[in-house]
Design a protein around this motif. Structure first.
Motif, PDB file in Angstrom:
ATOM      1  N   ARG A  82      -5.469 -48.275  34.482  1.00 17.69           N
ATOM      2  CA  ARG A  82      -4.732 -47.750  35.511  1.00 17.69           C
ATOM      3  C   ARG A  82      -3.749 -46.838  34.587  1.00 17.69           C
ATOM      4  O   ARG A  82      -2.684 -47.113  33.993  1.00 17.69           O
ATOM      5  CB  ARG A  82      -3.838 -48.875  36.102  1.00 17.69           C
ATOM      6  N   ILE A  83      -3.941 -45.410  34.690  1.00 19.48           N
ATOM      7  CA  ILE A  83      -3.055 -44.450  34.166  1.00 19.48           C
ATOM      8  C   ILE A  83      -2.046 -44.144  35.003  1.00 19.48           C
ATOM      9  O   ILE A  83      -2.066 -43.503  36.117  1.00 19.48           O
ATOM     10  CB  ILE A  83      -4.090 -43.201  33.767  1.00 19.48           C
ATOM     11  N   LYS A  84      -0.878 -44.114  34.449  1.00 19.94           N
ATOM     12  CA  LYS A  84       0.587 -43.682  34.804  1.00 19.94           C
ATOM     13  C   LYS A  84       1.081 -42.299  34.286  1.00 19.94           C
ATOM     14  O   LYS A  84       0.951 -42.074  33.314  1.00 19.94           O
ATOM     15  CB  LYS A  84       1.562 -44.694  34.928  1.00 19.94           C
ATOM     16  N   GLU A  85       1.437 -41.613  35.452  1.00 17.31           N
ATOM     17  CA  GLU A  85       2.022 -40.236  34.923  1.00 17.31           C
ATOM     18  C   GLU A  85       3.020 -39.827  36.062  1.00 17.31           C
ATOM     19  O   GLU A  85       2.929 -40.046  37.238  1.00 17.31           O
ATOM     20  CB  GLU A  85       1.006 -39.217  34.806  1.00 17.31           C
ATOM     21  N   GLU A  86       3.978 -39.107  35.433  1.00 16.46           N
ATOM     22  CA  GLU A  86       4.895 -38.582  36.494  1.00 16.46           C
ATOM     23  C   GLU A  86       4.724 -37.111  36.810  1.00 16.46           C
ATOM     24  O   GLU A  86       4.367 -36.383  36.020  1.00 16.46           O
ATOM     25  CB  GLU A  86       6.311 -38.578  35.732  1.00 16.46           C
ATOM     26  N   THR A  87       4.845 -36.815  38.140  1.00 13.30           N
ATOM     27  CA  THR A  87       4.586 -35.456  38.428  1.00 13.30           C
ATOM     28  C   THR A  87       5.832 -35.069  39.433  1.00 13.30           C
ATOM     29  O   THR A  87       6.460 -35.971  40.161  1.00 13.30           O
ATOM     30  CB  THR A  87       3.334 -35.357  39.264  1.00 13.30           C
ATOM     31  N   ASP A 144       2.264 -30.903  45.683  1.00 16.35           N
ATOM     32  CA  ASP A 144       2.259 -31.014  44.200  1.00 16.35           C
ATOM     33  C   ASP A 144       2.833 -29.814  43.891  1.00 16.35           C
ATOM     34  O   ASP A 144       2.190 -28.749  44.158  1.00 16.35           O
ATOM     35  CB  ASP A 144       0.755 -31.626  43.799  1.00 16.35           C
ATOM     36  N   LYS A 145       3.834 -29.839  42.886  1.00 13.21           N
ATOM     37  CA  LYS A 145       4.365 -28.453  42.596  1.00 13.21           C
ATOM     38  C   LYS A 145       3.376 -27.692  41.607  1.00 13.21           C
ATOM     39  O   LYS A 145       3.249 -26.409  41.574  1.00 13.21           O
ATOM     40  CB  LYS A 145       5.622 -28.688  41.862  1.00 13.21           C
ATOM     41  N   ALA A 146       2.809 -28.528  40.642  1.00 15.13           N
ATOM     42  CA  ALA A 146       1.902 -28.260  39.480  1.00 15.13           C
ATOM     43  C   ALA A 146       0.500 -27.637  40.365  1.00 15.13           C
ATOM     44  O   ALA A 146       0.186 -26.440  39.809  1.00 15.13           O
ATOM     45  CB  ALA A 146       1.586 -29.453  38.861  1.00 15.13           C
ATOM     46  N   SER A 147      -0.122 -28.204  41.197  1.00 16.02           N
ATOM     47  CA  SER A 147      -1.304 -27.667  41.881  1.00 16.02           C
ATOM     48  C   SER A 147      -1.211 -26.941  43.297  1.00 16.02           C
ATOM     49  O   SER A 147      -2.039 -26.337  43.605  1.00 16.02           O
ATOM     50  CB  SER A 147      -2.211 -28.824  41.847  1.00 16.02           C
ATOM     51  N   GLY A 148      -0.227 -27.306  43.908  1.00 22.56           N
ATOM     52  CA  GLY A 148       0.117 -26.645  45.200  1.00 22.56           C
ATOM     53  C   GLY A 148      -0.829 -27.602  46.201  1.00 22.56           C
ATOM     54  O   GLY A 148      -0.910 -27.268  47.346  1.00 22.56           O
ATOM     55  N   ARG A 184      10.843 -36.560  41.208  1.00 22.39           N
ATOM     56  CA  ARG A 184       9.786 -37.013  40.348  1.00 22.39           C
ATOM     57  C   ARG A 184       9.185 -38.276  41.066  1.00 22.39           C
ATOM     58  O   ARG A 184       9.825 -39.178  41.108  1.00 22.39           O
ATOM     59  CB  ARG A 184      10.176 -37.139  39.077  1.00 22.39           C
ATOM     60  N   LYS A 185       7.652 -38.257  40.876  1.00 24.10           N
ATOM     61  CA  LYS A 185       7.141 -39.514  41.556  1.00 24.10           C
ATOM     62  C   LYS A 185       5.906 -39.874  40.457  1.00 24.10           C
ATOM     63  O   LYS A 185       5.498 -39.005  40.013  1.00 24.10           O
ATOM     64  CB  LYS A 185       6.596 -39.010  42.807  1.00 24.10           C
ATOM     65  N   GLU A 186       5.947 -41.262  40.305  1.00 22.92           N
ATOM     66  CA  GLU A 186       4.897 -41.808  39.463  1.00 22.92           C
ATOM     67  C   GLU A 186       3.550 -41.803  40.244  1.00 22.92           C
ATOM     68  O   GLU A 186       3.309 -42.364  41.280  1.00 22.92           O
ATOM     69  CB  GLU A 186       5.185 -42.990  38.992  1.00 22.92           C
ATOM     70  N   VAL A 187       2.366 -41.098  39.603  1.00 22.90           N
ATOM     71  CA  VAL A 187       1.221 -40.879  40.148  1.00 22.90           C
ATOM     72  C   VAL A 187       0.477 -41.729  39.368  1.00 22.90           C
ATOM     73  O   VAL A 187       0.236 -42.061  38.014  1.00 22.90           O
ATOM     74  CB  VAL A 187       0.712 -39.596  40.236  1.00 22.90           C
ATOM     75  N   GLU A 244       2.232 -46.789  24.572  1.00 26.21           N
ATOM     76  CA  GLU A 244       3.192 -45.903  24.858  1.00 26.21           C
ATOM     77  C   GLU A 244       3.678 -46.132  26.681  1.00 26.21           C
ATOM     78  O   GLU A 244       4.432 -45.300  26.941  1.00 26.21           O
ATOM     79  CB  GLU A 244       2.576 -44.304  24.998  1.00 26.21           C
ATOM     80  N   GLY A 245       2.949 -47.077  26.960  1.00 26.97           N
ATOM     81  CA  GLY A 245       3.466 -47.511  28.347  1.00 26.97           C
ATOM     82  C   GLY A 245       2.806 -46.607  29.536  1.00 26.97           C
ATOM     83  O   GLY A 245       3.232 -46.530  30.469  1.00 26.97           O
ATOM     84  N   LYS A 246       1.737 -45.701  29.029  1.00 29.93           N
ATOM     85  CA  LYS A 246       1.027 -44.677  30.232  1.00 29.93           C
ATOM     86  C   LYS A 246      -0.042 -45.118  30.931  1.00 29.93           C
ATOM     87  O   LYS A 246      -0.376 -44.609  31.777  1.00 29.93           O
ATOM     88  CB  LYS A 246       0.506 -43.426  29.284  1.00 29.93           C
ATOM     89  N   ALA A 247      -0.640 -46.462  30.345  1.00 22.46           N
ATOM     90  CA  ALA A 247      -1.705 -46.916  30.806  1.00 22.46           C
ATOM     91  C   ALA A 247      -1.640 -48.629  30.974  1.00 22.46           C
ATOM     92  O   ALA A 247      -1.144 -48.982  29.920  1.00 22.46           O
ATOM     93  CB  ALA A 247      -2.947 -46.521  30.325  1.00 22.46           C
ATOM     94  N   GLU A 248      -2.462 -49.363  31.708  1.00 24.14           N
ATOM     95  CA  GLU A 248      -2.590 -50.728  31.485  1.00 24.14           C
ATOM     96  C   GLU A 248      -3.995 -50.983  31.796  1.00 24.14           C
ATOM     97  O   GLU A 248      -4.735 -50.227  32.582  1.00 24.14           O
ATOM     98  CB  GLU A 248      -1.799 -51.404  32.385  1.00 24.14           C
ATOM     99  N   ILE A 249      -4.433 -52.100  31.083  1.00 28.88           N
ATOM    100  CA  ILE A 249      -5.692 -52.533  31.513  1.00 28.88           C
ATOM    101  C   ILE A 249      -6.088 -53.452  32.708  1.00 28.88           C
ATOM    102  O   ILE A 249      -5.031 -54.153  32.885  1.00 28.88           O
ATOM    103  CB  ILE A 249      -6.510 -53.250  30.126  1.00 28.88           C
TER     104      ILE A 249
END
Length: 480
Positions: free
Chosen positions: A137-142, A203-207, A242-245, A293-298
């Motif tokens: 489960r990969i987490k990132e903010e966008t 989504d501001k990055a991809s539109g 900003r939202k966590e995806v 780094e807290g970006k993902a979990e198994i």
């Protein structure tokens, strides 16, 4: 190797909003489509009839304990063997576990014979099955823009050609803003059929534009929109936030993405081929870094291997080692064999499995169903297949199931319904069951027929009684 991973995972795992909203779902009725879960209460006690499950109280209670282990995800390398006679609900229990875990927990189901038909080594096939059963489960903010559409204005060129321009008015409960639109954004809005009153995210990055539903302020339009319309609250706070995806993918998908030039498109090619161990080691190392780094979990999942007795000694040796890995999923095996030969050896073992592997397993035994339980199962299957059946017909079908097999009786439900419809009936009765019983033989009657008339078949290995004719093996093979 891993530089393209995150970008490609976004494309492969991002939720897709269907282009057409009015879609009729067509679902085929399968052997276990009536299973909704294990039928357990909060105390992990099995209800007699619940969520499509009937009987097997002890087995379901034991499976519920395993479910808790899976949900906690703290212990790796646990293995479970469901053993019992044919037709006692072993696969149904596994399907109940999958339904109880939900779509967020990886659940991989294979048959023991599958690994022999793949164009790769048997251990590689098992390795891929293992890694399909471990999710990341990969987490990132966008940055996104989320709000209710107030108005859309599109200005088309007078000449009919050229770039389209427009304005989009969005609001939340606290603010309202007007955005200028270019050709790409206008095409995206038209593709999603966005109109005033819809709640959208951009989504501001991809539109990318996603329609969440209709605002509750437009609830008066319910009759015009239809019963399938989804209503949501108008967003609160600022429009830009900003939202966590979260993207959930399996380790195997990450392996394929990074081992093929075409990236995630290789997932749709079917045969992914063998994957080098170096690639897997790099993937594991990167996932470990993301975890720190807290970006993902198994997300540990389940690998269910049905007909496990079909594996050979090489596969069993691999499983012994794989179960010791900290990245191993929970394994669930099922078999209907007793003491039989271990494939690849001349030795016999319980369930056709070596003792050293059996020593690692928790074993659940299933028991034959009682008459009442068989009747309840047949009733559930009638409801699942939308078949009306009289009480007398169901009682006769239950008797047939006890004398032959439950699977044979379940097959008779659909065929009896067809016979009933041919005579313009609305409810399956006893004459329909008797008609189907006379048309289709069960295993016992078929075997009895073969014993009586075996001398009339070619290559019979049973000697014909004296006085009866019939070709022998030698006669059948003579061509002079």
């Amino acid at each position: 190797v891993l530089q393209r991973t995150t970008e490609k995972l976004k494309m492969a795992a991002a939720p897709r909003v269907p282009e057409t909203q009015d879609i009729t779902r067509i679902e085929r009725i399968g052997a276990h489509s009536h299973i909704r879960g294990l039928g357990l209460d909060d105390a992990l006690e099995a209800r007699m009839v619940s969520q499509g499950m009937v009987g097997q109280v002890n087995a379901r209670r034991a499976a519920g304990v395993i479910l808790q282990i899976i949900r906690e995800g703290k212990i790796a390398g646990r293995a479970l063997l469901i053993a019992g006679q044919p037709g006692t609900g072993k696969t149904a229990i596994a399907m109940g576990m999958a339904q109880s875990l939900g779509p967020d927990t990886p659940f991989t189901m294979i048959s023991g014979s599958e690994i022999y038909s793949l164009e790769m080594s048997r251990t590689e096939a098992l390795s891929q099955a293992f890694r399909r059963s471990i999710g990341v489960r990969i987490k990132e903010e966008t940055e996104i823009i989320e709000g209710e559409v107030v108005e859309i204005q599109i200005d088309k060129p007078a000449s009919g050609s050229g770039d389209k321009r427009g304005k989009l008015t969005l609001k939340t409960t606290e603010m309202e803003t007007i955005y200028d639109l270019g050709t790409k954004m206008i095409d995206g809005l038209q593709k999603e059929r966005v109109q005033a009153g819809d709640v959208v995210t951009i989504d501001k990055a991809s539109g990318k534009i996603s329609k969440l539903g209709r605002s509750f302020t437009r609830a008066r339009d319910y009759d015009a929109m239809g019963a399938s319309t989804k209503f949501v609250q108008c967003p609160e706070g600022e429009l830009q936030k900003r939202k966590e995806v979260v993207h959930t993918v399996s380790l195997h998908e990450m392996d394929v993405i990074n081992s093929r030039a075409q990236g995630f498109l290789a997932l749709f090619a079917g045969d992914t081929g063998e994957i080098k161990q170096e690639i897997r080691d790099q993937i594991d190392q990167k996932v470990s870094e993301w975890r720190e780094e807290g970006k993902a979990e198994i997300v540990p999942g389940v690998l269910f291997i049905d007909e496990v007795h079909m594996l050979d000694i090489e596969c069993y040796s691999y499983l012994n080692r794989a179960l010791e890995s900290p990245m191993a999923p929970v394994l669930v095996f099922a078999t209907n064999r007793g003491i039989t030969r271990i494939r690849g050896t001349n030795y016999k073992g319980p369930h056709g499995m070596p003792i050293d592997l059996l020593d690692r397993l928790l074993i659940i035994s299933t028991e034959p169903y009682s008459e009442k339980e068989v009747s309840q199962i047949l009733h559930i299957r009638c409801e699942e297949e939308d078949v009306e059946m009289s009480d007398d017909a169901q009682e006769l079908l239950t008797k047939i199931a006890l004398e032959t097999s439950l699977r044979y009786a379940i097959h008779m439900i659909c065929t009896a319904s067809l016979v009933c419809s041919k005579r313009k009936g609305t409810e399956v009765d006893m004459q329909d069951i008797k008609k189907v019983y006379s048309l289709f033989s069960d295993v016992k009657r078929s075997t009895q027929y073969m014993m009586e008339y075996q001398h009339e078949f070619m290559f019979s290995e049973i000697s014909a009684p004296e006085g009866e004719g019939g070709a022998t093996d030698g006669d059948a093979m003579k061509t002079d």
